[in-house]
Design an enzyme around this catalytic site. Structure first.
Site, PDB file in Angstrom:
ATOM      1  N   SER A 120     -12.043   3.199   3.509  1.00  0.00           N
ATOM      2  CA  SER A 120     -13.139   4.219   3.823  1.00  0.00           C
ATOM      3  C   SER A 120     -14.521   4.005   4.024  1.00  0.00           C
ATOM      4  CB  SER A 120     -12.983   5.371   2.621  1.00  0.00           C
ATOM      5  OG  SER A 120     -11.684   6.142   2.423  1.00  0.00           O
TER       6      SER A 120
ATOM      7  N   LYS B  89     -16.783   4.654  -8.348  1.00  0.00           N
ATOM      8  CA  LYS B  89     -17.312   4.480  -7.103  1.00  0.00           C
ATOM      9  C   LYS B  89     -18.509   5.638  -6.887  1.00  0.00           C
ATOM     10  CE  LYS B  89     -13.583   2.721  -4.669  1.00  0.00           C
ATOM     11  NZ  LYS B  89     -12.230   2.809  -3.734  1.00  0.00           N
TER      12      LYS B  89
ATOM     13  N   HIS C 143      -4.598   6.861   5.554  1.00  0.00           N
ATOM     14  CA  HIS C 143      -4.028   7.694   4.342  1.00  0.00           C
ATOM     15  C   HIS C 143      -2.895   8.652   4.656  1.00  0.00           C
ATOM     16  CE1 HIS C 143      -8.046   6.951   2.400  1.00  0.00           C
ATOM     17  NE2 HIS C 143      -7.270   6.115   1.666  1.00  0.00           N
TER      18      HIS C 143
ATOM     19  N   ARG D  49      -1.599  -2.825   2.507  1.00  0.00           N
ATOM     20  CA  ARG D  49      -2.131  -2.836   3.910  1.00  0.00           C
ATOM     21  C   ARG D  49      -2.130  -4.506   4.017  1.00  0.00           C
ATOM     22  NH1 ARG D  49      -7.802  -0.435   2.762  1.00  0.00           N
ATOM     23  NH2 ARG D  49      -7.034  -1.324   0.665  1.00  0.00           N
TER      24      ARG D  49
HETATM   25  N1  COA Z   1      -5.543   3.608   4.814  1.00  0.00           N
HETATM   26  C1  COA Z   1      -7.028   3.534   4.620  1.00  0.00           C
HETATM   27  N2  COA Z   1      -7.446   3.179   3.960  1.00  0.00           N
HETATM   28  C2  COA Z   1      -6.876   2.666   2.516  1.00  0.00           C
HETATM   29  C3  COA Z   1      -5.404   2.927   2.483  1.00  0.00           C
HETATM   30  C4  COA Z   1      -4.961   3.470   3.602  1.00  0.00           C
HETATM   31  N3  COA Z   1      -3.666   3.429   3.849  1.00  0.00           N
HETATM   32  N4  COA Z   1      -5.192   2.602   1.383  1.00  0.00           N
HETATM   33  C5  COA Z   1      -6.195   2.456   0.517  1.00  0.00           C
HETATM   34  N5  COA Z   1      -7.452   2.414   1.430  1.00  0.00           N
HETATM   35  C6  COA Z   1      -8.517   2.235   1.054  1.00  0.00           C
HETATM   36  C7  COA Z   1      -9.422   3.306   0.363  1.00  0.00           C
HETATM   37  O1  COA Z   1     -10.062   4.417   1.282  1.00  0.00           O
HETATM   38  C8  COA Z   1     -10.233   2.788  -0.376  1.00  0.00           C
HETATM   39  O2  COA Z   1     -11.628   2.145   0.452  1.00  0.00           O
HETATM   40  P1  COA Z   1     -12.947   2.152  -0.141  1.00  0.00           P
HETATM   41  O3  COA Z   1     -12.680   1.241  -1.451  1.00  0.00           O
HETATM   42  O4  COA Z   1     -13.614   1.816   0.567  1.00  0.00           O
HETATM   43  O5  COA Z   1     -13.422   3.587  -0.847  1.00  0.00           O
HETATM   44  C9  COA Z   1      -9.563   1.156  -0.887  1.00  0.00           C
HETATM   45  O6  COA Z   1      -8.659   1.233   0.111  1.00  0.00           O
HETATM   46  C10 COA Z   1      -8.752   1.328  -2.136  1.00  0.00           C
HETATM   47  O7  COA Z   1      -8.974   2.717  -2.932  1.00  0.00           O
HETATM   48  P2  COA Z   1      -7.799   3.460  -3.093  1.00  0.00           P
HETATM   49  O8  COA Z   1      -6.528   3.030  -2.728  1.00  0.00           O
HETATM   50  O9  COA Z   1      -8.168   4.882  -2.800  1.00  0.00           O
HETATM   51  O10 COA Z   1      -7.789   3.051  -4.584  1.00  0.00           O
HETATM   52  P3  COA Z   1      -8.951   3.430  -5.474  1.00  0.00           P
HETATM   53  O11 COA Z   1      -9.124   1.961  -6.134  1.00  0.00           O
HETATM   54  O12 COA Z   1     -10.103   4.314  -5.048  1.00  0.00           O
HETATM   55  O13 COA Z   1      -8.473   4.201  -6.653  1.00  0.00           O
HETATM   56  C11 COA Z   1      -7.067   4.891  -8.384  1.00  0.00           C
HETATM   57  C12 COA Z   1      -7.666   3.725  -7.582  1.00  0.00           C
HETATM   58  C13 COA Z   1      -8.072   6.217  -8.448  1.00  0.00           C
HETATM   59  C14 COA Z   1      -5.676   5.208  -7.824  1.00  0.00           C
HETATM   60  C15 COA Z   1      -6.787   4.223  -9.983  1.00  0.00           C
HETATM   61  O14 COA Z   1      -7.774   3.861 -10.450  1.00  0.00           O
HETATM   62  C16 COA Z   1      -5.955   5.356 -10.999  1.00  0.00           C
HETATM   63  O15 COA Z   1      -5.033   5.398 -10.984  1.00  0.00           O
HETATM   64  N6  COA Z   1      -7.056   5.884 -11.771  1.00  0.00           N
HETATM   65  C17 COA Z   1      -6.663   6.607 -12.699  1.00  0.00           C
HETATM   66  C18 COA Z   1      -6.990   6.032 -14.182  1.00  0.00           C
HETATM   67  C19 COA Z   1      -5.774   5.434 -14.624  1.00  0.00           C
HETATM   68  O16 COA Z   1      -4.480   6.048 -14.666  1.00  0.00           O
HETATM   69  N7  COA Z   1      -5.842   4.209 -14.830  1.00  0.00           N
HETATM   70  C20 COA Z   1      -5.020   3.106 -15.068  1.00  0.00           C
HETATM   71  C21 COA Z   1      -4.404   2.703 -13.966  1.00  0.00           C
HETATM   72  S1  COA Z   1      -3.903   1.024 -14.283  1.00  0.00           S
END
Ligand code: COA
Length: 162
Positions: free
Chosen positions: A131, A41, A17, A93
């Site tokens: 994560s 989650k 991140h 990624r």
């Molecule tokens: N390095 C390491 N890990 C990474 C990474 C990076 N560069 N990029 C993503 N990841 C990992 C995260 O740690 C996470 O791991 P986990 O699943 O083991 O917890 C996973 O990849 C994906 O998670 P993340 O990128 O944090 O996305 P998310 O799915 O948790 O979050 C939101 C998604 C919150 C961005 C999305 O649901 C959102 O915008 N919600 C708000 C409501 C909304 O507006 N909805 C409509 C949107 S269409």
């Protein structure tokens, strides 16, 4: 001023991140890291803890970066508007990230046609991280000290009573 919003769960923040934060900052003046309270989650850390770990990690890396860390639980596009952001920042990624990211980006564009999504490719040394994997390895006693910032590593060990 070019402002970007970088959303995620960050449970906890990893070097992957932080790599995206640094890359995004090269083309943006300010980055708002938006920590989702997460209803989808079960998180190890509270949203306050997750924000705090990001703040500490960013401060340790580079204090000159204009990074603001906020919590949110509504629509991302509304938060972006509130902060004057013109772009959503996401990391890409692998090719397997593409389908989900494509869907998110198109839905966000539908909700706000003015808001663009920018994708950054993390350094290959972090491309396999997420994560959940980090938490599992820490819980089982493995060494991830090169992959997560120190405050996040210490906080995980404390949670797992290691
Ligand atoms: N390095 C390491 N890990 C990474 C990474 C990076 N560069 N990029 C993503 N990841 C990992 C995260 O740690 C996470 O791991 P986990 O699943 O083991 O917890 C996973 O990849 C994906 O998670 P993340 O990128 O944090 O996305 P998310 O799915 O948790 O979050 C939101 C998604 C919150 C961005 C999305 O649901 C959102 O915008 N919600 C708000 C409501 C909304 O507006 N909805 C409509 C949107 S269409």
């Amino acid at each position: 001023m070019r402002i970007g919003i970088f959303p995620g769960t960050f449970d906890p923040v990893t070097e992957g991140h932080l790599d995206i934060v640094a890359r995004a900052h090269k083309v943006l003046d300010r980055l708002v890291v938006a920590v989702a309270r997460s209803y989808q989650k079960d998180t190890l850390f509270t949203v306050e803890e997750r924000q705090d770990l990001i703040r500490q990690a960013v401060a340790e890396k580079d204090r000159s970066l204009d990074v603001q860390v906020v919590a949110f639980d509504g629509l991302l596009v509304d938060l972006a508007k509130e902060h004057g952001a013109s772009a959503i920042v996401r990391g890409m990624r692998f090719v397997t990230d593409f389908e989900y990211e494509f869907q998110l980006a198109l839905m966000n564009r539908r909700l706000d046609p003015e808001l663009e999504t920018l994708f950054f490719i993390p350094s290959e040394k972090y491309s396999y991280l997420n994560s959940s994997v980090i938490k599992e390895v820490v819980r089982l006693g493995g060494d991830v000290s090169q992959l997560v910032p120190r405050p996040a590593l210490d906080a995980m060990k404390k949670k797992f009573a290691l």
